[in-house]
Design a protein around this motif. Structure first.
Motif, short mmCIF file in Angstrom:
data_model
loop_
_atom_site.label_atom_id
_atom_site.label_comp_id
_atom_site.label_asym_id
_atom_site.label_seq_id
_atom_site.Cartn_x
_atom_site.Cartn_y
_atom_site.Cartn_z
N GLN A 169 39.52 43.42 42.27
CA GLN A 169 38.72 44.63 42.06
C GLN A 169 37.27 44.43 42.48
O GLN A 169 36.33 44.77 41.77
N ASP A 179 34.25 45.37 44.92
CA ASP A 179 33.78 46.49 45.72
C ASP A 179 33.15 45.97 47.01
O ASP A 179 32.57 44.88 47.03
N PHE A 189 35.76 51.92 53.08
CA PHE A 189 35.46 51.66 51.68
C PHE A 189 36.76 51.48 50.92
O PHE A 189 37.83 51.85 51.39
N THR A 190 36.67 50.94 49.70
CA THR A 190 37.84 50.91 48.83
C THR A 190 38.10 52.33 48.33
O THR A 190 37.20 53.17 48.31
N ARG A 232 38.88 53.25 45.31
CA ARG A 232 38.42 53.50 43.94
C ARG A 232 36.91 53.76 43.91
O ARG A 232 36.19 53.36 44.82
N SER A 270 33.31 52.97 42.88
CA SER A 270 32.62 51.70 42.62
C SER A 270 31.82 51.78 41.32
O SER A 270 31.31 52.83 40.94
N ARG A 271 31.67 50.66 40.68
CA ARG A 271 30.82 50.58 39.50
C ARG A 271 29.35 50.44 39.89
O ARG A 271 28.47 50.45 39.03
N PHE A 272 29.08 50.33 41.19
CA PHE A 272 27.71 50.18 41.68
C PHE A 272 27.22 51.49 42.30
O PHE A 272 27.79 51.98 43.27
N LEU A 311 26.45 51.43 46.09
CA LEU A 311 27.62 51.51 46.96
C LEU A 311 28.15 52.93 47.04
O LEU A 311 28.51 53.42 48.11
N GLU A 312 28.17 53.63 45.92
CA GLU A 312 28.60 55.03 45.92
C GLU A 312 27.64 55.90 46.73
O GLU A 312 28.07 56.80 47.44
N LYS A 352 28.40 55.29 50.30
CA LYS A 352 29.64 56.00 50.64
C LYS A 352 29.34 57.47 50.93
O LYS A 352 29.81 58.03 51.93
N TYR A 385 40.90 54.33 53.92
CA TYR A 385 40.34 53.35 53.01
C TYR A 385 40.74 51.96 53.50
O TYR A 385 41.71 51.79 54.23
#
Length: 143
Positions: free
Chosen positions: A99, A101, A112-113, A115, A117-119, A122-123, A126, A139
């Protein structure tokens, strides 16, 4: 006449970090340098597809992108280096399993992945790429 090869980064050099636009003074300086016979290049860590379209309209003679893995001169690709596809698959599988990112970058697109992202950064990247039509076709898990 002495000709020089002049290399310019994008962010904070050609594009203002404040306005995110190309200042008129920069456009003028680039045109004058080109008219004087100098070769103008973009030199960036971005991959070629991530170079903003408005920069591609300026009188650059070539692009050195992806931290040196892609080089063009006079619209001809002089050098490009790709990650071995099997190694790319291994890295993508490991990123999915753990998992992690990240972004895969290519000359034609970014990946990108799937899912969220927790960051935030990064979002935001994107969203920026999506607004430019990049990173929306596939993806990195879809090979």
């Amino acid at each position: 006449m002495n000709r020089a090869a002049l290399f310019f980064d994008i962010d904070g050099t050609v594009l203002s970090e404040i306005t995110k636009e190309i200042p008129a003074s920069t456009i003028d300086a680039l045109k004058r340098a080109h008219d004087a016979g100098h070769f103008l290049f973009i030199n960036t860590g971005r991959t070629y597809c991530s170079v903003p379209v408005e920069l591609k309209k300026l009188p650059f003679d070539g692009y050195l992108c992806g931290c040196g893995i892609y080089f063009t001169f006079d619209e001809e690709v002089i050098f490009e280096k790709h990650l071995d596809p099997e190694r790319g698959d291994e890295i993508a599988d490991y990123m999915t399993k753990c998992q992690i990112d990240g972004i895969f970058e290519g000359a034609e697109d970014v990946y990108f992945t799937s899912r969220v992202s927790r960051f935030d950064r990064l979002e935001n990247t994107k969203k920026y790429m999506n607004n430019r039509g990049l990173g929306i076709e596939r993806y990195m898990e879809q090979r």
